[in-house]
Design a protein around this motif. Structure first.
Motif, PDB file in Angstrom:
ATOM      1  N   SER A  81       0.833  -1.211   0.000  1.00  0.00           N
ATOM      2  CA  SER A  81       0.000   0.000   0.000  1.00  0.00           C
ATOM      3  C   SER A  81       0.862   1.253   0.000  1.00  0.00           C
ATOM      4  N   ALA A 128       1.200   4.012  -3.102  1.00  0.00           N
ATOM      5  CA  ALA A 128       0.902   5.430  -2.842  1.00  0.00           C
ATOM      6  C   ALA A 128       2.090   6.313  -3.222  1.00  0.00           C
ATOM      7  N   THR A 142       2.407   6.391  -7.079  1.00  0.00           N
ATOM      8  CA  THR A 142       1.323   7.194  -7.651  1.00  0.00           C
ATOM      9  C   THR A 142       1.561   8.675  -7.434  1.00  0.00           C
ATOM     10  N   SER A 143       2.099   9.027  -6.266  1.00  0.00           N
ATOM     11  CA  SER A 143       2.332  10.448  -5.974  1.00  0.00           C
ATOM     12  C   SER A 143       3.447  11.032  -6.827  1.00  0.00           C
ATOM     13  N   SER A 194      -3.353  11.276  -5.241  1.00  0.00           N
ATOM     14  CA  SER A 194      -2.851   9.948  -4.894  1.00  0.00           C
ATOM     15  C   SER A 194      -3.595   9.370  -3.696  1.00  0.00           C
ATOM     16  N   ALA A 195      -3.758  10.169  -2.639  1.00  0.00           N
ATOM     17  CA  ALA A 195      -4.493   9.697  -1.461  1.00  0.00           C
ATOM     18  C   ALA A 195      -5.942   9.386  -1.811  1.00  0.00           C
ATOM     19  N   VAL A 226      -5.846   6.001  -3.935  1.00  0.00           N
ATOM     20  CA  VAL A 226      -5.249   4.782  -3.391  1.00  0.00           C
ATOM     21  C   VAL A 226      -5.922   4.303  -2.107  1.00  0.00           C
ATOM     22  N   ALA A 279      -0.914   4.054   3.384  1.00  0.00           N
ATOM     23  CA  ALA A 279      -1.121   4.689   2.079  1.00  0.00           C
ATOM     24  C   ALA A 279      -1.313   6.194   2.229  1.00  0.00           C
ATOM     25  N   THR A 280      -1.993   6.609   3.303  1.00  0.00           N
ATOM     26  CA  THR A 280      -2.193   8.039   3.551  1.00  0.00           C
ATOM     27  C   THR A 280      -0.855   8.744   3.745  1.00  0.00           C
ATOM     28  N   ALA A 300       1.326   8.784   0.485  1.00  0.00           N
ATOM     29  CA  ALA A 300       0.912   9.695  -0.586  1.00  0.00           C
ATOM     30  C   ALA A 300       1.681  11.005  -0.568  1.00  0.00           C
TER      31      ALA A 300
END
Length: 505
Positions: free
Chosen positions: A405, A409, A412-413, A421-422, A425, A447-448, A451
């Motif tokens: 995770s 993230a 993606t960021s 992203s957040a 994801v 994930a948070t 991001a």
């Protein structure tokens, strides 16, 4: 001495061409993806879930390519759900009245007042001119980064970077001026280090508090709505602050090691910083009022957490305190004080014309993103996606899912904004965890945090773009130093979430 430099987001011509191509591709790809998912037979999905899948796929494409402004895409996605009868308008737009929306609004107004009255600049020069910092480049680098991270925990990462960027350029201008006048030559890599310390520290510092950066609030919103777990201000800080401390120390160690100034001391630098501090003059009435409103708000944020530690989070006292003044209400109270407390020139600490200059785009992006995430749960789409991805992932629940995770993230960021992203994801991670029968809290929290760890490219965050525009940060060096922070950041987030969440949950 006025050596402030305007903070601009500047990228190379090749990168500008890529950005234009990326946005153009989004306009073509988003409708194609939408129609494909809308018309193709997708077995196992209810009709409204399939229509939602088409909308969300198009929204994700538009977010990644940034063909439209991110907040506009979020609003268009929510409106499309109503038009396609995914859910009634009252249900679709309910997240726009979520309490966390008011946490955004209140904290943004407080940050605006801090910026207007130059409290952030007073803090920065106050620390940099300390006797301990002196004329030693390594200590200046450390103090500069520490101040940046601390300020970024309370106001926008981008605003922090813009302000500290100007201060950093003033410091470098002084160093190079001293060199031209016959002083000791300063290694040019040190200028790169100071610029990267500006952007990287701002991104790291935002992890310390729930309001430090929008991905924190967005992730917490999904966690609360989809898992029922509340993360009050104090509890988040108990996880976020250690992450910030470890990452900042690592950042300082490798920047100081890989890009040293080449000199032990720089004559006159402390005096220059002291002069800049003295130019700010004495404390104004507006600064005192903004500080008072800020301290009242932070106190209201922290007190429920202290009560929870002392009496337990199941106690009647904690429920009473937390229920009376939750984070959103505390932020609104603090922002309201700004309109009552005295400012400069016979005015209030802030007026409405200044207050409405906050970043409403983030507020709308949050509302639209949470609306889509909530609908994915109610229509069964999230559960279907979770089941489908579970078979594709080489990891099960627990640490494996947490690690995956965070990695997703972070990656993606690098390609899109931390906020987007957040938004993309975290709901998917929660769905996957549920499909695997695992507790979704740890991977969602990971994930948070992950991001906000996009450090490699100028387009990864506005913070990176600002310092890249200085011309002092070669792209190859940003990538190389950014990778070092990304990789270590992944392991730090995984380790501390795994260690600390069980103690607080």
């Amino acid at each position: 001495m006025d050596r402030t430099v305007e903070a601009v987001e500047r990228i190379s011509p090749a990168e500008a061409r890529f950005e234009r191509w990326r946005r153009t591709a989004g306009f073509a790809l988003a409708p194609a993806v939408f129609l494909a998912l809308l018309l193709l037979p997708l077995g196992g999905l209810k009709p409204e879930a399939q229509r939602l899948a088409a909308v969300m796929a198009a929204v994700v494409v538009l977010w990644i390519t940034e063909a439209l402004p991110l907040p506009v895409t979020a609003l268009v996605g929510a409106a499309a759900c109503v038009v396609l009868k995914v859910a009634p308008s009252r249900e679709v737009f309910a997240p726009f009245a979520d309490p966390l929306m008011f946490l955004f609004i209140g904290s943004f107004m407080l940050a605006r007042a801090i910026f207007l009255h130059r409290l952030d600049r007073r803090l920065a020069f106050g620390v940099l001119s300390l006797r301990w910092v002196g004329a030693r480049p390594s200590r200046i680098l450390f103090a500069f980064g520490a101040v940046t991270a601390f300020i970024s925990a309370w106001i926008s990462n981008t605003a922090t970077t813009a302000m500290m960027f100007a201060i950093g350029m003033a410091i470098l201008a002084f160093l190079f001026e001293q060199e031209r006048e016959g002083g000791v030559r300063v290694n040019r890599a040190y200028a790169t280090a100071l610029m990267l310390m500006t952007s990287f520290s701002a991104s790291i510092g935002g992890l310390a508090t729930p309001i430090g950066t929008p991905p924190n609030v967005i992730g917490l919103g999904f966690i609360r709505q989809q898992t029922g777990v509340e993360f009050p201000f104090f509890k988040w800080a108990l996880i976020g602050t250690p992450v910030v401390l470890v990452l900042f120390l690592w950042l300082f160690v490798y920047l100081n090691w890989l890009a040293p100034a080449g000199v032990r001391e720089i004559e006159g630098s402390r005096e220059m910083l002291t002069r800049e501090r003295e130019r700010l003059g004495g404390w104004t009435r507006g600064q005192k009022s903004a500080l008072l409103a800020f301290l009242v708000t932070v106190t209201l944020w922290v007190v429920p957490g202290i009560v929870a530690l002392a009496a337990g989070d199941q106690s009647a006292l904690y429920r009473s305190v937390n229920g009376s003044v939750p984070e959103a209400v505390a932020a609104v109270v603090g922002a309201s004080l700004l309109f009552l407390l005295p400012g400069d020139g016979g005015e209030r600490a802030i007026n409405w014309e200044e207050a409405v200059k906050i970043d409403w785009g983030v507020v709308l992006l949050y509302g639209g993103g949470v609306a889509l995430g909530t609908l994915s749960i109610s229509t069964g789409l999230a559960e279907a996606v979770g089941r489908g991805l579970t078979g594709l992932l080489p990891v099960g629940g627990g640490t494996g899912l947490l690690f995956a995770s965070v990695v997703v993230a972070v990656v993606t960021s690098e390609a899109t904004s931390n906020t987007a992203s957040a938004t993309m994801v975290v709901p998917v991670v929660i769905a996957i965890a549920r499909a695997q029968g695992a507790d979704p809290l740890e991977p969602a929290l990971g994930a948070t945090l992950g991001a906000s760890l996009g450090f490699m490219l100028p387009v990864s965050t506005p913070c990176n773009a600002i310092v890249y525009g200085s011309g002092l940060v070669p792209l190859a060096r940003m990538i190389r130093y950014g990778v070092l922070l990304d990789i270590v950041g992944i392991f730090v987030v995984v380790a501390l979430v795994k260690l600390l969440v069980p103690l607080l949950h």
